[in-house]
Design an enzyme around this catalytic site. Sequence first.
Site, PDB file in Angstrom:
ATOM      1  N   TRP A  65     -11.869  -1.996  -8.115  1.00  0.00           N
ATOM      2  CA  TRP A  65     -12.600  -1.616  -9.333  1.00  0.00           C
ATOM      3  C   TRP A  65     -13.284  -0.268  -9.156  1.00  0.00           C
ATOM      4  CZ3 TRP A  65     -11.358  -4.351 -13.415  1.00  0.00           C
ATOM      5  CH2 TRP A  65     -11.012  -5.708 -13.287  1.00  0.00           C
TER       6      TRP A  65
ATOM      7  N   LEU B 209      10.361 -20.865  -3.949  1.00  0.00           N
ATOM      8  CA  LEU B 209       9.306 -19.993  -3.405  1.00  0.00           C
ATOM      9  C   LEU B 209       7.998 -20.097  -4.196  1.00  0.00           C
ATOM     10  CD1 LEU B 209       8.598 -17.444  -1.549  1.00  0.00           C
ATOM     11  CD2 LEU B 209       9.264 -16.076  -3.528  1.00  0.00           C
TER      12      LEU B 209
ATOM     13  N   SER C  59      -7.579  -5.622  -5.365  1.00  0.00           N
ATOM     14  CA  SER C  59      -8.698  -6.149  -4.592  1.00  0.00           C
ATOM     15  C   SER C  59      -9.999  -6.038  -5.387  1.00  0.00           C
ATOM     16  CB  SER C  59      -8.842  -5.376  -3.275  1.00  0.00           C
ATOM     17  OG  SER C  59      -9.392  -4.090  -3.519  1.00  0.00           O
TER      18      SER C  59
ATOM     19  N   GLU D  41       0.884 -12.871  12.659  1.00  0.00           N
ATOM     20  CA  GLU D  41       1.439 -11.711  13.363  1.00  0.00           C
ATOM     21  C   GLU D  41       1.372 -10.532  12.401  1.00  0.00           C
ATOM     22  OE1 GLU D  41       2.517 -11.502  16.511  1.00  0.00           O
ATOM     23  OE2 GLU D  41       1.972 -13.602  16.840  1.00  0.00           O
TER      24      GLU D  41
ATOM     25  N   ASP E 214       0.828  -1.211   0.000  1.00  0.00           N
ATOM     26  CA  ASP E 214       0.000   0.000   0.000  1.00  0.00           C
ATOM     27  C   ASP E 214       0.866   1.266   0.000  1.00  0.00           C
ATOM     28  OD1 ASP E 214      -2.371   1.368  -0.039  1.00  0.00           O
ATOM     29  OD2 ASP E 214      -2.769   1.188   2.108  1.00  0.00           O
TER      30      ASP E 214
ATOM     31  N   HIS F 138       2.548   3.226  -8.935  1.00  0.00           N
ATOM     32  CA  HIS F 138       2.382   1.800  -9.250  1.00  0.00           C
ATOM     33  C   HIS F 138       3.607   1.298 -10.020  1.00  0.00           C
ATOM     34  CE1 HIS F 138      -1.543   2.203  -7.653  1.00  0.00           C
ATOM     35  NE2 HIS F 138      -2.084   2.797  -8.701  1.00  0.00           N
TER      36      HIS F 138
HETATM   37  C1  IPE Z   1      -5.555  -2.786  -0.316  1.00  0.00           C
HETATM   38  O1  IPE Z   1      -5.165  -1.462  -0.475  1.00  0.00           O
HETATM   39  C2  IPE Z   1      -5.554  -3.489  -1.650  1.00  0.00           C
HETATM   40  C3  IPE Z   1      -4.229  -3.720  -2.245  1.00  0.00           C
HETATM   41  C4  IPE Z   1      -3.078  -3.439  -1.709  1.00  0.00           C
HETATM   42  C5  IPE Z   1      -4.253  -4.358  -3.550  1.00  0.00           C
HETATM   43  P1  IPE Z   1      -6.238  -0.291  -0.679  1.00  0.00           P
HETATM   44  O2  IPE Z   1      -5.460   0.952  -0.802  1.00  0.00           O
HETATM   45  O3  IPE Z   1      -7.144  -0.640  -1.789  1.00  0.00           O
HETATM   46  O4  IPE Z   1      -7.058  -0.371   0.686  1.00  0.00           O
HETATM   47  P2  IPE Z   1      -7.964   0.729   1.396  1.00  0.00           P
HETATM   48  O5  IPE Z   1      -8.930   1.224   0.369  1.00  0.00           O
HETATM   49  O6  IPE Z   1      -7.061   1.815   1.864  1.00  0.00           O
HETATM   50  O7  IPE Z   1      -8.602   0.003   2.527  1.00  0.00           O
HETATM   51  C1  IPE Z   2      -1.451   0.192  -3.422  1.00  0.00           C
HETATM   52  O1  IPE Z   2      -1.254   1.557  -3.421  1.00  0.00           O
HETATM   53  C2  IPE Z   2      -1.681  -0.376  -4.801  1.00  0.00           C
HETATM   54  C3  IPE Z   2      -3.031  -0.902  -5.024  1.00  0.00           C
HETATM   55  C4  IPE Z   2      -4.016  -0.875  -4.190  1.00  0.00           C
HETATM   56  C5  IPE Z   2      -3.272  -1.484  -6.327  1.00  0.00           C
HETATM   57  P1  IPE Z   2      -2.476   2.583  -3.462  1.00  0.00           P
HETATM   58  O2  IPE Z   2      -2.805   2.863  -4.886  1.00  0.00           O
HETATM   59  O3  IPE Z   2      -3.594   2.095  -2.635  1.00  0.00           O
HETATM   60  O4  IPE Z   2      -1.811   3.859  -2.812  1.00  0.00           O
HETATM   61  P2  IPE Z   2      -2.510   4.878  -1.788  1.00  0.00           P
HETATM   62  O5  IPE Z   2      -3.045   4.065  -0.649  1.00  0.00           O
HETATM   63  O6  IPE Z   2      -3.586   5.582  -2.530  1.00  0.00           O
HETATM   64  O7  IPE Z   2      -1.391   5.761  -1.372  1.00  0.00           O
HETATM   65 MG    MG Z   3      -4.094   2.319  -0.679  1.00  0.00          MG
END
Ligand code: IPE
Ligand code: IPE
Ligand code: MG
Length: 245
Positions: free
Chosen positions: A80, A142, A76, A212, A31, A48
């Site tokens: 979408w 792995l 996730s 954990e 994230d 990304h």
């Molecule tokens: C969780 O991150 C999904 C992925 C890392 C693929 P999000 O950025 O989508 O989660 P929320 O929206 O902050 O909960």
């Molecule tokens: C995680 O980074 C990547 C995916 C969820 C695909 P984010 O795109 O959620 O980045 P933030 O949370 O907006 O910084």
């Molecule tokens: Mg995020």
Amino acid sequence: MPPSRTAPEAAAPQDRLDPSKMPRHIAIIMDGNGRWAESKGLPRVAGHKAGVESVRETIRACSDLGIQALTLYAFSTENWLRPVSEVNELMRLLGWVLETEIRELCRNNVRLRVSGRLQGLPPALISRLNEAVRDLSGNTGLILNLALNYGARQEIVDAVNAALASGGRTLDEEAISSHLYTAGLPDPDLLIRTSGEMRVSNFLLWQIAYAEFYVTSVFWPEFRKSHLVEAIAEYQTRRRRFGAV
Ligand code: IPE
Ligand code: IPE
Ligand code: MG
């Protein structure tokens, strides 16, 4: 003979880890890509793209450390909801990564699995995923498990329906576990989330019953082997009690 002037080799970061207490399965909620990009005045998709290097380094590090399984949350079922342009770019990037990394994955003896509703993904990406799974199927190292179009509640519902369809009338834990996308993998011992968020976001709800949890404030594009080693070192200090005393 003059004394040797060769400097002693610097200790590798993993030298601080106890090899007898390594997690078997590490799951990561990658994230913070968007915030990393925004902090640099870049568009979210730049985050990304930059995150690909972290993926590469994490896979290599897990291979080197002899970890059995690594699950990466890449997209996730809720993602979408993002703008179509961002979703398209993520799908394109995933296909590109699979294409360009396949040799390196093979060199590192990595196997590939996918967790999620594959049928909801773009057809070109589905074929590339199937191809990659097949190409890496002879490897023995792995297990890289990509969580793609993944939602844990959906996974549990699918597993319960599949277990019922296969003739079960009363289900037990094993009946459900064995129909999850992750069937056959050990449950994650260590769940890492980057970017400081302290939530699970519909990830592996069944499987993380006793994982954990480790949260780092580092954004995913900055995550490197040293951060992974730090997380494992912290994990090794935890006393896992599983409800006992
Ligand atoms: C969780 O991150 C999904 C992925 C890392 C693929 P999000 O950025 O989508 O989660 P929320 O929206 O902050 O909960
Ligand atoms: C995680 O980074 C990547 C995916 C969820 C695909 P984010 O795109 O959620 O980045 P933030 O949370 O907006 O910084
Ligand atoms: Mg995020």
